[in-house]
Motif scaffolding. Sequence first.
Motif, PDB file in Angstrom:
ATOM      1  N   THR A 145      30.081 112.342  76.585  1.00  0.00           N
ATOM      2  CA  THR A 145      30.095 113.643  75.915  1.00  0.00           C
ATOM      3  C   THR A 145      29.979 113.477  74.401  1.00  0.00           C
ATOM      4  OG1 THR A 145      32.507 113.675  75.601  1.00  0.00           O
ATOM      5  CG2 THR A 145      31.656 114.534  77.694  1.00  0.00           C
ATOM      6  N   VAL A 196      30.967 110.341  82.698  1.00  0.00           N
ATOM      7  CA  VAL A 196      30.250 111.393  81.978  1.00  0.00           C
ATOM      8  C   VAL A 196      30.473 111.213  80.484  1.00  0.00           C
ATOM      9  CG1 VAL A 196      30.032 113.875  81.595  1.00  0.00           C
ATOM     10  CG2 VAL A 196      30.429 112.994  83.911  1.00  0.00           C
ATOM     11  N   MET A 216      30.069 121.129  84.248  1.00  0.00           N
ATOM     12  CA  MET A 216      29.216 120.531  85.260  1.00  0.00           C
ATOM     13  C   MET A 216      29.223 121.450  86.478  1.00  0.00           C
ATOM     14  SD  MET A 216      29.994 116.443  85.205  1.00  0.00           S
ATOM     15  CE  MET A 216      31.597 116.615  86.004  1.00  0.00           C
ATOM     16  N   LEU A 262      24.569 118.900  84.210  1.00  0.00           N
ATOM     17  CA  LEU A 262      25.446 118.855  83.045  1.00  0.00           C
ATOM     18  C   LEU A 262      24.963 119.898  82.048  1.00  0.00           C
ATOM     19  CD1 LEU A 262      26.117 116.132  84.411  1.00  0.00           C
ATOM     20  CD2 LEU A 262      26.350 115.148  82.139  1.00  0.00           C
ATOM     21  N   ILE A 318      25.334 111.168  82.567  1.00  0.00           N
ATOM     22  CA  ILE A 318      26.169 110.872  83.728  1.00  0.00           C
ATOM     23  C   ILE A 318      25.628 109.644  84.454  1.00  0.00           C
ATOM     24  CG2 ILE A 318      24.853 112.528  85.117  1.00  0.00           C
ATOM     25  CD1 ILE A 318      27.435 112.998  86.750  1.00  0.00           C
ATOM     26  N   PRO A 347      28.903 117.842  77.708  1.00  0.00           N
ATOM     27  CA  PRO A 347      28.453 116.701  78.522  1.00  0.00           C
ATOM     28  C   PRO A 347      27.000 116.359  78.224  1.00  0.00           C
ATOM     29  CG  PRO A 347      28.461 118.694  79.844  1.00  0.00           C
ATOM     30  CD  PRO A 347      29.071 119.067  78.516  1.00  0.00           C
TER      31      PRO A 347
END
Length: 348
Positions: free
Chosen positions: A10, A8, A316, A309, A343, A340
């Motif tokens: 960010t 993930v 999440m 997200l 993914i 986030p």
Amino acid sequence: MSKYVAYVGTYTHENSLGIHVYDVNPETGIFTERGVAPINNASDLDVSKDGKFLYSIEDEGVTSFSIDKNGDITKINQADIDGMRGCCVTTDSKRRYLFVGGFHDGKVTMMKLNEDGSIAGIADGIFHQGVAISANARRLDHPKVSSVRLTPDEKFILAADYGLNQVKVYKLDYQRGKMHLCDTIRCNLDSGPRAQKFSSDGKFLYILDELTNEIEVYSYRVEDDEPVFEQIQVIPSMDKADLSDLSSELVISDDGKYVYVSIDGFNGVSWLSRDEKTGLLTHKGQMPTSGYFPKSMAVLPGGKFIVMLNHDSNEMRTFTVNHVTETILLKNTPVSVGKPNSIRIAEL
């Protein structure tokens, strides 16, 4: 049983440190964090086809990571893209080149990859030119590459331009490391093309328009070594959208039967059934997903769960999907993660 890991990416201007790594159970929808790799603003990620390397956007350019047998990542190197920060990244299946799209400067960059997974440097770069024709004078915009996507045969790279309402199609010369413009898909007026996905059989292209909340469906084939795209459908990505609704991400289930769209403003998800033979879509439902600004999403392997997200609520959330009752239900405790944005799920 197969083992799955989620990466993930960010934004790190608040509390997050970079790329979060999770063990994923597709039977329960549970994410268990195993570590974080520090990197500045990992806005988009891509896992190589062989599962050995991870590539990420960062403020300084692009970064490569090796993936070990447990799914943990170790930084290999970082390379400059000779432009403003990128927003999207993808690689070809043979790991020859890395492609980067620049939202802020409208640039598509082709970067050479080494055998060890490291990024060798820039092979080619093209800045988009022009101004969008618009029904709204305030919407006149400069080029903004919002996504880059290889055709399934990997002969061409598609660069969706949010600012120009176009998807530019480049023929790839892998030998020389060059991109040559060969076609332009002209999207609907003021549409803001954002995401694009191909069906697994390679016959259909789905373009998600953020501003008009529509999905444009095209058939795809190659004739005389040139791409041929024909629009076969335009369908709303949600029912009764208003001006605050913005379609963010589009994903296709592994079995190819469903398309899911995350929608900001509505703060939820919409889903459509897909005819595998014709490629056509039918809207089935939409529901809020208990968070703010669902910027990205994924379908877990097996299709039992989707994960949203929620960028602005820093979490999440996992949901079960029931296509008989056309509903989704919250499952498990939300996973806290700062800002986030993307993914990728990999099978080890």
